[in-house]
Structures are given as C-alpha cells and as structure tokens.
Scaffold this motif. Sequence first.
Motif, PDB file in Angstrom:
ATOM      1  N   THR A  48       0.830  -1.211   0.000  1.00 57.45           N
ATOM      2  CA  THR A  48       0.000   0.000   0.000  1.00 57.45           C
ATOM      3  C   THR A  48       0.863   1.260   0.000  1.00 57.45           C
ATOM      4  O   THR A  48       0.596   2.210  -0.755  1.00 57.45           O
ATOM      5  CB  THR A  48      -0.923  -0.001   1.228  1.00 57.45           C
ATOM      6  N   THR A  51       2.540   1.765  -3.418  1.00 55.46           N
ATOM      7  CA  THR A  51       1.590   2.301  -4.403  1.00 55.46           C
ATOM      8  C   THR A  51       1.355   3.786  -4.175  1.00 55.46           C
ATOM      9  O   THR A  51       1.283   4.575  -5.132  1.00 55.46           O
ATOM     10  CB  THR A  51       0.261   1.536  -4.324  1.00 55.46           C
ATOM     11  N   TYR A  54       4.358   5.741  -5.382  1.00 61.21           N
ATOM     12  CA  TYR A  54       4.390   5.778  -6.852  1.00 61.21           C
ATOM     13  C   TYR A  54       3.380   6.803  -7.387  1.00 61.21           C
ATOM     14  O   TYR A  54       3.702   7.592  -8.288  1.00 61.21           O
ATOM     15  CB  TYR A  54       4.083   4.391  -7.403  1.00 61.21           C
TER      16      TYR A  54
END
Length: 510
Positions: A48, A51, A54
């Motif tokens: 998590t 992500t 990113y």
Amino acid sequence: MDRKIIFSLFGNMLVAFSAIFFLPIIYSVIELKLPRMAIFFLVLGILTAATGIYLGRLGRNHKRKLPVAESAATLILSYPALAIFGALPFLISGWLPPLDAALETVSDLTSAGISILPQNAPYIFRLWQSLLMWFGSLVFLIWLVTLMPEVGGCFGLDLSLHGGQNFSPMFGQMFFMAKKIGKVYATLTLISFFLFKLAGLNFWNSVLMAMRCISTGGGDFFAGRGNIFVEYAAAFTMLTACGNFLFYHRLIYTLPPGERKSDKNIFFRASDYLRRLRKNFFDNLKDFFTNSEVKAIGFIIFFCVGFIFLSTFNRDMIVDGNIAFRYAIFHVISFMSTTGISLASIDNAHDFDRFLIFMMAFFGGCMGSVTGGLKIMRVIILQKVFAAELKKVMHPHMVTNIRVNKISAPNKIVGRILSFFFLAALTLFICSAILSFCGTTFSGGVAMSIACLCNVGNLPGLCEPENFLNLTIAGKIFCMMILIVGRMEIFALLVFIASLKNFYQPKSKW
C-alpha cells in the motif's frame, strides 16, 4: 482534468492508510505470537505504501489550487481506491469471497458497518474492521473541511459555527485544515479509549470500541455487552461523534497567546495566562451549548428517550426502570449518530418506537460530524425557510432573513439545501426501484437504500446484514455505489459525472 492533482492526493492518502497496518502487526506479535500473520500484514502495508509513493511521484509538479472537477473526482474515487487495499486481508485469508470482501470494506470505510463478516472470524479481522471504520471517518472529516466546500459549498458547514469558517481550495490551507481536524479526531479517540478502559474493558477491546464508536461505524461487535459502564461510555462517545469537530477544535486547541511584558515576573504572567485560558474555554463552551444544532439534538434526544422509556416501561417490555432508561438512551444516541449498535433485539418494540429510531438515523447529527444522514443543520434551515415563506404568504411585502447561529444564511446556501432535499428524495426513489430488481422487495429496497444513503447499515425490523448477503451480484455492486454516494453527497457524483468527458483529455499547453 488535471490528473496530477488526483494522483498526488491519492498518493498521500494511501501512504497514510499504510500506517494502520502496524496495529494488526503488533497484535499478531504480542497477542497471537504468530510471526506469519505479522508478515502477512507487513507485506500488505508495504504494498500500500509503495503504491502511494508511486502515485505521489506521478502527481509531482501539480498546481497548488484544486479545481471543482478534480475535487469531485477525488471525493468519489477515494473510497474505491482505499477499498482495493482494505479488502485484501479479508480476501487473501479466505474469510470472504471477492464481492463480499469489497462490500464489507466499503461499508466499513463509509462507517455504515453492515458487517457481513462471519461471527466466527478471528479477532484480528474484527480489529481490521475497526481500523477501516476509524480511518474512513478520518478521511471523510478531512474531505469535509477541504474538498467538499469546493464542490458543493458544504451546504452550510460555515453556518454551524459562530462567526463562520473560511475554507480554501489552496493546498497550503487544505493541509492546515486537515491537520486541525486530525488532531481533534485523534484526541477524542484517545479520550474514548480511556473511558472504555476505565469501564473495565481490556486494552484491545477498548481500542476496538473506541474506534467503532467515535467513527460511528458500529457493526455487530460490542465488547462488554451488559456492563452499564461500557454502555454509558459507548453512548458518550457516540454522542460526541454527533457534534461538530471544528467546534471541538475551537474548544480544545484555541488557546489565548501568552503576554510578554517585562514588568511582570513569571508568576504573574502564568496567572494571567490561566485566567484568560479559563475565560476562553468557558466562552467557547457557552457558544457550544447555545448552538442551534446542539440545542436541536438535545431536544430530540430528550423527547425520544422519554417516549421510548415510557413506552417500554408501561407496556411491561422492561419491568426495571433503570434498564428501560439505559435501553432508551443507548438506542436513541446509537441511531442518531448512525452507529446502529443495538444492545438487544428490538424487533418486538412498538412500531412508533422503531419509527423514531428510523427518523433519528435519517436526520443524523451536526453538520461537521462524522455521522451520516441529512444532518440537523439542513433540517433547521428547511424549517426556517418554510416559516419564512408562510409569513410572506400572510404579509406579501415582508422582507425575511434566515439566520442560523446569529449568521445570515446566503440565498445560495438556502437554494443548495433545497436542491439537496429534492435530489435526496429522487435518489432514494431511484435506488429503491433498482434494488427491487436485485433480489429484494420494494419495501426491502427502500429500507436498504435508506440504510446505505444514511450510512447506518442496520435498521432493526427493516433491514439486517443478511438482506445484503441475499442480493444479486449487481445488487451488491450497486449498494457499494450507494454507500459512497451517501457518504460524499449526491452533488459530488453529479459534478464527477459531468467532468468525466474531460478525464482522459490532456490539458492544452496553450
């Protein structure tokens, strides 16, 4: 549409969301002595966070002001983004199939607490449920004071405070408001935890009950059922969740600055500071209890508790007056806060008692609270509009001015609230009609639509968690959509739909 802004907000949100994975890790190591379970949640937390980082990199160099279309897109898509990662523990562990795991996660994040998780599920998944409820309500509060005023004017949030409140779509002001509301939410959660601990619960049950009650998530888990101190601690926490969190910030954190005068020593300066601090606190406390929403909630609770108490006591449903009073006050506060926790089955209650409970869940709490429903402020303004129009019929030349908490309500706000009531009624009718084709009756569809739109999840005698399990695949997906729309308001969905055609079109460099 500027997708960089959305990616940046989602990135920050997912990085913050990854932090709640540490509590199940600690529980796995300390209580369960299961390193594999700790590694399981650690991997999901890292996934998590990665992500989120990113997405944050994709959203670099965005504009510092958030437009309306991007705000609406963030409101509508934030809970589905969180649900993707929040459903992984239920899904990978095998306790829920994919669609049920998604429905459970969305209902927890939106504080509906439908709770379709099996009763024999391990305690750690009850802990994860509570974390989802707590974080979902925190996200809602942050969006309430940052994005929602940009999308729909928040329909009178600034009217719920004496002197109003300024909201800005600028990123610096948004992070400042988010920090303010986060401090209040964390402080009240900590106070609730200590109340449950003093009531006799152990550490982990106190954590679970504090998160479930302050977030109004509720669900079917209630530790210490039958303990009078636990019940009153839960009632106090749920009543606190009905209040305006911005007002709590003013009451708790708005401190007067200290005077620095060379002719006073440290003892005189400390005495003067404490004097002004006491005056500031009591002035804010006076404003709180003279607030229109607080007085309306107090009147409604007093009337409903008295009626349900007399109803249950006189019809010999409960022969002990103390138990009847506990029964009445707990259920009134539980459903007014849209938490939906029941101490016992109330299917045998009088129909008018259940009608009162239904109406309280439909209205909800204050405008700046984490509760669902229509909110008391909107009902107050609607009543004042009705009274003003009635006076104008009798006196056509009269000029009326709608005032709430000593603040004049602008015609724009009044018009939006009237539009909101019309759209809420239309949305309820459409949702009920659609759900009637998805494995339930029309009356069942109406009850489930209200439970989802008001984020209460449980309406005794009308709809239970089992009703959602019996829906078709399309019905469960539609219920998830209703839960999100009910949490983020219908105007955000309409603005998002209107801006969809520009979502994939890059902005012109000219």
